[in-house]
Every structure is written in C-alpha cells, then in structure tokens.
Design a protein around this motif. Sequence first.
Motif, PDB file in Angstrom:
ATOM      1  N   SER A 195       0.801  -1.229   0.000  1.00 32.14           N
ATOM      2  CA  SER A 195       0.000   0.000   0.000  1.00 32.14           C
ATOM      3  C   SER A 195       0.831   1.275   0.000  1.00 32.14           C
ATOM      4  N   VAL A 198       0.492   4.115  -2.787  1.00 32.81           N
ATOM      5  CA  VAL A 198      -0.751   4.899  -2.739  1.00 32.81           C
ATOM      6  C   VAL A 198      -0.765   5.817  -1.525  1.00 32.81           C
ATOM      7  N   MET A 199      -0.366   5.295  -0.364  1.00 36.91           N
ATOM      8  CA  MET A 199      -0.383   6.076   0.876  1.00 36.91           C
ATOM      9  C   MET A 199       0.618   7.226   0.840  1.00 36.91           C
ATOM     10  N   GLY A 206       2.350   3.100   4.802  1.00 36.12           N
ATOM     11  CA  GLY A 206       1.541   2.063   4.173  1.00 36.12           C
ATOM     12  C   GLY A 206       0.543   1.422   5.110  1.00 36.12           C
ATOM     13  N   SER A 209      -3.337   2.169   5.269  1.00 34.90           N
ATOM     14  CA  SER A 209      -4.347   1.580   4.375  1.00 34.90           C
ATOM     15  C   SER A 209      -5.248   0.606   5.117  1.00 34.90           C
ATOM     16  N   MET A 212      -8.096   2.522   6.593  1.00 28.11           N
ATOM     17  CA  MET A 212      -9.067   2.939   5.588  1.00 28.11           C
ATOM     18  C   MET A 212      -9.939   1.775   5.119  1.00 28.11           C
ATOM     19  N   VAL A 213      -9.310   0.596   4.962  1.00 31.40           N
ATOM     20  CA  VAL A 213     -10.062  -0.573   4.505  1.00 31.40           C
ATOM     21  C   VAL A 213     -11.100  -0.972   5.539  1.00 31.40           C
ATOM     22  N   THR A 243      -5.699   9.893   8.405  1.00 33.48           N
ATOM     23  CA  THR A 243      -6.143   8.610   7.859  1.00 33.48           C
ATOM     24  C   THR A 243      -7.635   8.399   8.064  1.00 33.48           C
ATOM     25  N   GLY A 247     -10.316   8.324   5.120  1.00 35.17           N
ATOM     26  CA  GLY A 247     -11.118   7.104   5.029  1.00 35.17           C
ATOM     27  C   GLY A 247     -12.602   7.398   5.088  1.00 35.17           C
TER      28      GLY A 247
END
Length: 299
Positions: A195, A198-199, A206, A209, A212-213, A243, A247
Amino acid sequence: MWYILKIILIISSGILFANFALEFGLFRYLNRAFRPLFSFANISPEVAASAMARVLSPSAGYSTLAEFHTAGRVDEREIIVTTFLTTFVHELLRIFRFYIPVAVPLLGISLAIKYIAVKVGSGFIQSSLALIYSKFRLPAVKDYSEVPERKPDMKLIIKQSFKTLKRVIPLFVFTYGGVTLLLSLGLLSRIAGFSEPVMTFFSLPGEASLVMVTQFANVVAGFATAGELVRQGILNGNKALITLIIGLIFSLPRIYLQRTAPLVASLFSRKIAFKIIIFKISLEIITLAIMLWLVLRWS
C-alpha cells in the motif's frame, strides 16, 4: 484479554448512560434552545418539526418532511435546507451517544478529541450555511408554533443501547483480534509494503491503508484499527486523524447510497432525492477537509 474486557465495560456503561441522559432531558433542552434560532432564520414550524425529528431518527424526519411536501406546506428549497439544518445538533448528540462511549476508549482521549472537533465543526459549518441561506432566501415566518416534545421512554433507552452494543462490541473484538494477529504474524508490514505507493500520495505510511479498509466497512472497525496502530507506535495522532478523515471521505458515497438513498428515493421525486444525496456528500467532504486543516494547524 483484560484490555478487551475493560473497553467493553467502558463502552457498555457509556452508551447506556448517554441514552439515559439524552432521553431524560438533553434532547428536550436542545429542542427548546434552538426554537428562537429557527424562528429568526425563517424556518417554518413544519421544517423545524421535521429537522428535530430527523435528529432522533432520519427515517422519521424524512417521512415527516415528505408528508409536508405532499401537502404543499414545504417546497424543494426547504427540503434541501432541512437535510443540513440539524447536522450540528446531530453531531453534538453523537458526542454523548457515540463519540465519548465508543471513540474515546478506542482512539484514546487526544485523538478522539481531534476527531470529534473535525466532525462537530463540519456539522456546525453545514448547519450555519443552511441557516444563512434560509434567513436570506426563505420567506419570513409570521406564526411560529411549538414543536412537540416526546416523553421519556425507558424501553426506548434499553432498545437503543442494546442495538448499539450489539453492533459495536462484536466489531471491536473482531477488529482488535485481527489487527493483533496481523502484528504477531508480521503480515502488517507486508500489507504496508503493498500500500505504500498509494499512501505516499497522502504523506501517510503504508499501514494507514488497513485503517481505511476497515473503516470503509464500518467506522467502529476503523476506530479500533487506528487506535491499535497508535498504541503500537505505528501511527502518531495526526497521521491517524488524517487517515480516519480521508477514510471517512472515501466512505461517504457508500454510506449515503446504502443508508440514505433508498429512503429519500422512496419518499421524494428522483430529482429531489438526487439533489439531497449530491449536496450532502459534496458539502460534507468540503467541510471535513476545512475542519481537518484547521485542527491540524492548531494542534
């Protein structure tokens, strides 16, 4: 195990106390306190009644509004205004009903205060804009009648508390166990590696992520994940706040399409329902971004 039991005890007692306090006075006090403001801002009794009902139950609020609209007592502009009118009141009540009993134990006091500041500030901006618009764009209300109040209901307190606990506690236990397992197996570092590209765009590690998920699935799961990563020293307070808000922003289309869209589409025309969803998502994204910037600047 003791940490899990302690958090469950804090959350359970907090939710029960919050629902008790709200049912036996706080909501009625807010109801009376906001009447003069509604009158000053040219908010009709119909809109005020729908808005305050929406604080207790979105379904009840939208249904009441739809009845007034069908009867010709509320127009399209007032429908849109109503969806934002009590956002601030809603967030204030969530401090006692959700943020203190759930967010504080999971995120820790410092991070929870910052998150609450972003959410309540966002609600304040949205409601303020609705009041300003109604003051200058809606006709003056000559006869402002009382908004009916509900009597306290002990069965409702138990029902609401149990409903919240039934959702929150399993999510917390499952999420805490999952994050702990990932840490113990060393899998979190692998997820972070995948990740990280993207992060990095958001200047986040990373591991963010994972927050966020889980938050995309449920906000309580996101809180539990973020809180555990902060406890482990993987994220600091500000990184965790960024974050969580990012998110949340990514989750807004899913939240509104899943929860609000079916309700408003069944009560209003497609045009009005579309406007409600688009305006709600757009304004909340903008106000969340503004409040995140302000909180980070002042922290």
